[in-house]
Design a protein around this motif. Sequence first.
Motif, PDB file in Angstrom:
ATOM      1  N   GLU B  31     -12.220  25.033   0.085  1.00 46.53           N
ATOM      2  CA  GLU B  31     -11.508  25.438   1.294  1.00 46.53           C
ATOM      3  C   GLU B  31     -10.461  26.511   0.960  1.00 46.53           C
ATOM      4  O   GLU B  31     -10.352  27.529   1.637  1.00 46.53           O
ATOM      5  CB  GLU B  31     -10.843  24.184   1.882  1.00 46.53           C
ATOM      6  CG  GLU B  31      -9.831  24.466   2.960  1.00 46.53           C
ATOM      7  CD  GLU B  31     -10.313  23.913   4.288  1.00 46.53           C
ATOM      8  OE1 GLU B  31     -11.143  22.988   4.268  1.00 46.53           O
ATOM      9  OE2 GLU B  31      -9.873  24.427   5.323  1.00 46.53           O
ATOM     10  N   GLU B 161     -19.218  23.782   5.166  1.00 47.50           N
ATOM     11  CA  GLU B 161     -18.206  24.451   4.356  1.00 47.50           C
ATOM     12  C   GLU B 161     -18.834  25.367   3.303  1.00 47.50           C
ATOM     13  O   GLU B 161     -18.377  26.481   3.095  1.00 47.50           O
ATOM     14  CB  GLU B 161     -17.310  23.395   3.698  1.00 47.50           C
ATOM     15  CG  GLU B 161     -16.020  23.939   3.109  1.00 47.50           C
ATOM     16  CD  GLU B 161     -14.966  24.257   4.169  1.00 47.50           C
ATOM     17  OE1 GLU B 161     -15.276  24.211   5.374  1.00 47.50           O
ATOM     18  OE2 GLU B 161     -13.832  24.572   3.784  1.00 47.50           O
ATOM     19  N   TYR B 165     -18.500  29.342   2.909  1.00 48.59           N
ATOM     20  CA  TYR B 165     -18.040  29.894   1.633  1.00 48.59           C
ATOM     21  C   TYR B 165     -18.899  31.086   1.221  1.00 48.59           C
ATOM     22  O   TYR B 165     -18.393  32.157   0.910  1.00 48.59           O
ATOM     23  CB  TYR B 165     -18.097  28.795   0.565  1.00 48.59           C
ATOM     24  CG  TYR B 165     -17.607  29.214  -0.795  1.00 48.59           C
ATOM     25  CD1 TYR B 165     -16.292  28.958  -1.174  1.00 48.59           C
ATOM     26  CD2 TYR B 165     -18.437  29.867  -1.698  1.00 48.59           C
ATOM     27  CE1 TYR B 165     -15.830  29.344  -2.417  1.00 48.59           C
ATOM     28  CE2 TYR B 165     -17.988  30.260  -2.942  1.00 48.59           C
ATOM     29  CZ  TYR B 165     -16.683  29.993  -3.294  1.00 48.59           C
ATOM     30  OH  TYR B 165     -16.219  30.377  -4.527  1.00 48.59           O
ATOM     31  N   HIS B 233     -12.715  30.322  10.382  1.00 47.39           N
ATOM     32  CA  HIS B 233     -12.599  29.296   9.350  1.00 47.39           C
ATOM     33  C   HIS B 233     -11.653  28.175   9.768  1.00 47.39           C
ATOM     34  O   HIS B 233     -11.996  27.001   9.709  1.00 47.39           O
ATOM     35  CB  HIS B 233     -12.133  29.929   8.043  1.00 47.39           C
ATOM     36  CG  HIS B 233     -11.990  28.951   6.917  1.00 47.39           C
ATOM     37  ND1 HIS B 233     -10.895  28.914   6.093  1.00 47.39           N
ATOM     38  CD2 HIS B 233     -12.819  27.958   6.498  1.00 47.39           C
ATOM     39  CE1 HIS B 233     -11.042  27.942   5.220  1.00 47.39           C
ATOM     40  NE2 HIS B 233     -12.200  27.362   5.433  1.00 47.39           N
ATOM     41  N   THR B 234     -10.452  28.555  10.201  1.00 51.91           N
ATOM     42  CA  THR B 234      -9.459  27.537  10.570  1.00 51.91           C
ATOM     43  C   THR B 234      -9.634  27.086  12.010  1.00 51.91           C
ATOM     44  O   THR B 234      -8.997  26.135  12.443  1.00 51.91           O
ATOM     45  CB  THR B 234      -8.031  28.084  10.399  1.00 51.91           C
ATOM     46  OG1 THR B 234      -7.877  29.226  11.244  1.00 51.91           O
ATOM     47  CG2 THR B 234      -7.765  28.500   8.972  1.00 51.91           C
TER      48      THR B 234
END
Lengths: 252, 325, 290
Positions: B31, B161, B165, B233-234
């Motif tokens: 992360e 995730e 990435y 992402h967030t």
Amino acid sequence: MSEPILNTLDLSRHFGALRAVDAVTLEFAPGRVHAIIGPNGAGKTTLINLLSGDLKPSSGSIRFKGQDITGAPPYVVSRLGVGRSYQKTNIFPAFTCFENCWLGAQSRERTSMRFLRPARRYRSVRERTERALALCGLTERAHVVSSAISHGEQRQLEIGMMLATEPELLLLDEPLAGMGAEEAARVIGLLRELAADHTLILIEHDMDAVFAVADRLTVMVNGRVLETGDPQDIRASPAVQEAYLGSGEGGG
Amino acid sequence: MTGPWPLRLTLLAAVGGLAVFPWVGDPFYVELVIHLMILGIFAMSLDLLMGYTGLVSFGHAAFFGISGYLLALMTPESGGLSIWLALPVCLAGTAVAALVVGWFSVRTSGIYFIMITLAFAQMAFFFFVEHQDFGGTDGLFVADKPFVGFGGWQLLDLRDEHSFYFFTLGLLVVTYLLLAMILRAPFGQVIRGIRANEARTRALGYPTQRYKLISFVIAGTFAGLAGFLEAAHTEYVSPSHLGWHESGLVLMYVILGGMGTLYGPVLGAFVMGLLHDQFQDLTEHFNLVMGFFVIAVVLFLPDGVAGLVARLGRARGGGPADPPR
Amino acid sequence: MDIAQFLVQVLNGVQYGFLLFLVASGLTLIFGIMGIINLAHGAFYMFGAYVAFWLTGVTGSLAAGILLGLPFIIAIGFLIERFAISFLYSRDHLYQVLLTYGLILIFNEMQKILWGTDFYSVPVPEVLSGSIPLTENQAYPVYRLFISLVCLGIAASLYLVIGRTRLGMMIRAGASNREMTQALGVDITKVFSVVFSLGAALAAFSGMIGAPVSAVYPGMGDHILIISFVVVVIGGIGSIKGAFIGAMLIGLADTFGKVLLPELASMTIYALMALVLLWRPQGLFGRPAT
């Protein structure tokens, strides 16, 4: 006499109360070497700055090949075919000599708003760069960073960058300033060579050099044109002798 | 990739290291590394301005934030927004914003440029703070991650995730390659000339303001890419994304990493981001430590981390450009 | 808006402008004379406000708080110039921005350690707590007028010091030509020390005297810093006169913006700055870039 390649009409530039260039009307014939001489502070460099677009005139006009270029920005003037070199060495110190000239050569492409192909693959630019380096005598120093070469070589580079833009008209502001005798002789030779197919406007303090290359002279004093004529006329002119040449030892 | 072969090998090794990291690293760090890679893209985009065009923007976060807001506003509650729509809109929106800000800004230079870019970023900041439709100080949530695929067929699940990435890593590499390409092309030669000596570049026949403006737009657009990734992402965007602290941080990554190299700013973002994370665990007052760290670097490492690496590795030819004095 | 309301807004705008001027004048002097972009300047304003809050609490008097606190902050300013800023005179602006950004991180954190994240207020001194009636239901607080008067006094003495005294002459000479000043035998490092400490003192005083009308809160230094930069840039970097005019413009624009365009209030001053820079890229009283 043929149509002038460049002419100014009542060209003036004031800095506050100072008339650095005052109502200058001049014609520059194509293919000639026209030197502008005069004491320090006569306004010679200001005149060059006006011709190159680095400064905007307070009044008056400039025409290049019949086109009005008064107040045009430097990049427009450059692209029309007017190249200039600076009195104070004005190069890209962190670049190699090759890269310095490259930037001049690349500016003759239609546009540099190109984002894909590596610059070094543009063959025409490469050829122009190499030609300019050869002319100014720096081929051997091409890949040396320009801050590391001698002062005289930097002066040569200054001329090389201008030549890389393949100008028709060259504005040379004291090309010999700070050069040793040998380098100066080299550059005088280069100027003669260039005179064959370019028009040169030259500011120079070295009178020997001036009389060696110029075929027309303008004397400026206090921002005004005192006299314009052929070298022998200028040398013989009493007004010029009094104002500038002193007791008349010209040499050359 | 550009540069001499030891540098190329190092960069390839670094990308390789990043590529295997998700399988060996702690999920928490996966992360974190996504975040660092996004900051790396953001920092590289600013370096195009600072390190190559000679324009120090103190408002670069504006484009980072605007892109995030665009994504948040576009994403429907039900999700399923196609990335083929979302990404172009976010990038185009940021590019237009950068064009407007740049059109005003490139007329000035030096500290005035620093200040006018800051002023525009502050305007954007207060615009979002004061409009409740855009969430005010609370910001907005991004309802769902964009959908990557064609028709109903999914290419990559960004909710996963690991997928996110690799998506980010891919874009980091693409950004690096695109910027390196631009810098090697004729355009790159001109902006380097502008940074070294703008007056002379103009005298050689280049309308320098136009080149500065285009550089500003390109940099803004890549900042928009970073902002898009951050928001995706967030799943969140807030005014602090475009605040001056954010602009100051990215400025710091670039300078500390080493201006005028593309890998330097990424290194700066990683080093600072990791330190930030470590100090945060160590003490509640990590900003104190960060402050002293920044000061120490300025005083003792004038060429940034990349300069140190170059000095240690004695890399020649492809080292960082001389910092301006 | 009737006349009385209008007058109140003008007075508020001028009073805010004066506080801004105290911060901005130091910023512009430090940039103009020392060539330093000091992002940490807002921290002096913030520390001024916190120290005023703390010492007023201890002594029960704002005046005593100011008198005791000011030398303390001047000393901090002096030490920072000596031990951090002075290494940067020959370096690029970027490194100054970065180093002073580092200082902000430290100062903001120290503020949190010392005083926490609460908002505080400082009481208006008893003797100045009245208001002057303007109309039946409009009154203007005496303390705000007092701020304007004190600041006017400071602005006037600053003008006299810089225009008339030997120190002022050195400061002006240092701003226009550093090498020449040094050649004339002026110890430029002392001038720099004085200018930096003076700037810190002005900013801190602004924070102290303004504390009773604005709350004392974390981040107040950052806020004033950005606005002061706007003031300095509008006025022209290095120009005290420009800082004064810029501060008044921003003070009034901000105050009226909040009344007339509450939706866009915080944006008005930045828009004003962008407009001024478009018209005059070097600011109102700045020297054109060469």
